[in-house]
Design an enzyme around this catalytic site. Sequence first.
Site, PDB file in Angstrom:
ATOM      1  N   LYS A 196      27.706  40.015  39.434  1.00 33.11           N
ATOM      2  CA  LYS A 196      28.989  39.315  39.456  1.00 33.11           C
ATOM      3  C   LYS A 196      28.888  38.124  40.413  1.00 33.11           C
ATOM      4  CE  LYS A 196      32.814  41.487  39.791  1.00 33.11           C
ATOM      5  NZ  LYS A 196      33.322  40.391  38.938  1.00 33.11           N
ATOM      6  N   GLY A 197      29.864  37.244  40.297  1.00 35.96           N
ATOM      7  CA  GLY A 197      29.900  36.112  41.218  1.00 35.96           C
ATOM      8  C   GLY A 197      29.677  34.778  40.546  1.00 35.96           C
ATOM      9  N   GLY A 198      29.524  34.817  39.210  1.00 39.07           N
ATOM     10  CA  GLY A 198      29.387  33.555  38.473  1.00 39.07           C
ATOM     11  C   GLY A 198      30.579  32.640  38.723  1.00 39.07           C
TER      12      GLY A 198
ATOM     13  N   GLU B 165      35.732  39.985  45.485  1.00 41.98           N
ATOM     14  CA  GLU B 165      35.646  40.935  44.354  1.00 41.98           C
ATOM     15  C   GLU B 165      35.057  42.260  44.819  1.00 41.98           C
ATOM     16  OE1 GLU B 165      33.443  38.717  41.450  1.00 41.98           O
ATOM     17  OE2 GLU B 165      35.245  37.735  40.703  1.00 41.98           O
TER      18      GLU B 165
ATOM     19  N   ALA C 152      32.473  40.502  34.515  1.00 42.62           N
ATOM     20  CA  ALA C 152      31.100  40.608  35.021  1.00 42.62           C
ATOM     21  C   ALA C 152      30.236  39.580  34.305  1.00 42.62           C
ATOM     22  CB  ALA C 152      30.542  42.012  34.778  1.00 42.62           C
TER      23      ALA C 152
ATOM     24  N   THR D  36      38.508  37.687  38.969  1.00 41.76           N
ATOM     25  CA  THR D  36      38.487  36.247  38.682  1.00 41.76           C
ATOM     26  C   THR D  36      37.659  35.970  37.434  1.00 41.76           C
ATOM     27  OG1 THR D  36      38.622  35.755  41.033  1.00 41.76           O
ATOM     28  CG2 THR D  36      37.750  34.007  39.653  1.00 41.76           C
TER      29      THR D  36
ATOM     30  N   ASP E 174      38.344  43.511  36.543  1.00 38.14           N
ATOM     31  CA  ASP E 174      37.514  42.330  36.793  1.00 38.14           C
ATOM     32  C   ASP E 174      36.517  42.137  35.648  1.00 38.14           C
ATOM     33  OD1 ASP E 174      36.508  40.119  38.108  1.00 38.14           O
ATOM     34  OD2 ASP E 174      36.073  41.165  39.964  1.00 38.14           O
TER      35      ASP E 174
HETATM   36  C1  5RP Z   1      33.619  35.776  39.261  1.00 40.82           C
HETATM   37  C2  5RP Z   1      33.007  36.846  38.450  1.00 40.82           C
HETATM   38  C3  5RP Z   1      33.448  36.942  37.031  1.00 40.82           C
HETATM   39  O1  5RP Z   1      34.015  38.196  36.838  1.00 40.82           O
HETATM   40  C4  5RP Z   1      32.282  36.745  36.132  1.00 40.82           C
HETATM   41  O2  5RP Z   1      31.689  35.501  36.466  1.00 40.82           O
HETATM   42  C5  5RP Z   1      32.679  36.773  34.659  1.00 40.82           C
HETATM   43  O3  5RP Z   1      33.448  35.671  34.366  1.00 40.82           O
HETATM   44  P1  5RP Z   1      33.969  35.347  32.903  1.00 40.82           P
HETATM   45  O4  5RP Z   1      34.971  36.394  32.562  1.00 40.82           O
HETATM   46  O5  5RP Z   1      34.555  33.969  33.029  1.00 40.82           O
HETATM   47  O6  5RP Z   1      32.786  35.372  31.995  1.00 40.82           O
HETATM   48  O7  5RP Z   1      32.200  37.621  38.882  1.00 40.82           O
HETATM   49  O8  5RP Z   1      33.034  35.678  40.523  1.00 40.82           O
END
Ligand code: 5RP
Length: 222
Positions: free
Chosen positions: A96-98, A105, A85, A28, A83
């Site tokens: 992760k988890g932003g 995930e 990060a 995500t 994925d």
């Molecule tokens: C989602 C995540 C994303 O992989 C992480 O936040 C990076 O996001 P982005 O590619 O928008 O910077 O861990 O839960």
Amino acid sequence: MTQEDGKRACGYRAAELIEDGMQVGIGTGSTVYFFIEKLIERVKSGLNITAAFSSIRSKNQAMEGGIPHIENDLFTKLDVTVDGADEIDAQFNMIKGGGGALLREKILATSSTKMIIIVDESKEVAKLGGAKLPIEICQFAYTATIDKIQNLGFNGEIRVDQDRFYQTDGGNFIFDLNLQSPIDNVQALHNQLITISGVVETGLFFNLDVKLIVGKKDGTLK
Ligand code: 5RP
């Protein structure tokens, strides 16, 4: 050129590495968005894969583009998960988890033979801990869970989205920790937090077989 060009470059490159017949985990975020965009193109040109998704957001994008979904998410092993990060260090430890999808995930990541992590260069760090550390917690008695986390000496706040507590696709809340200093031992910190009743998962990812692809602002790969 911008950070978005870096995200596109690594997302597109990861999509080129997906092979016919693979079962693919799809994460995500704004970087994964570009991975899915390119993967849709490849599926339209005949690439034969099935996928499982860490979020409804990614699933909707992929399925609208014609990427087949593994029926009822009943996978046991995935060939690869792609994925993003929030932070990654040289040992491929990650926060992760932003984007609020950390539990799913981690299920994808730990069910995959290997991971491809796609990030723009701002995500590379010497030590984890500059970003908030998301902790997915049960809704039930979330106050008690947060109290236990705080009693260990951590500060943080429950994630809010449009004046309500943010809910993950699985119906959990997220408590974002503000770490006061860099993380010395990622696994020890994870172990400390995950043993609290009510903590469903932490945003610390480690001990994974990772291929890292880093996109630069000028649209090239590092
Ligand atoms: C989602 C995540 C994303 O992989 C992480 O936040 C990076 O996001 P982005 O590619 O928008 O910077 O861990 O839960």
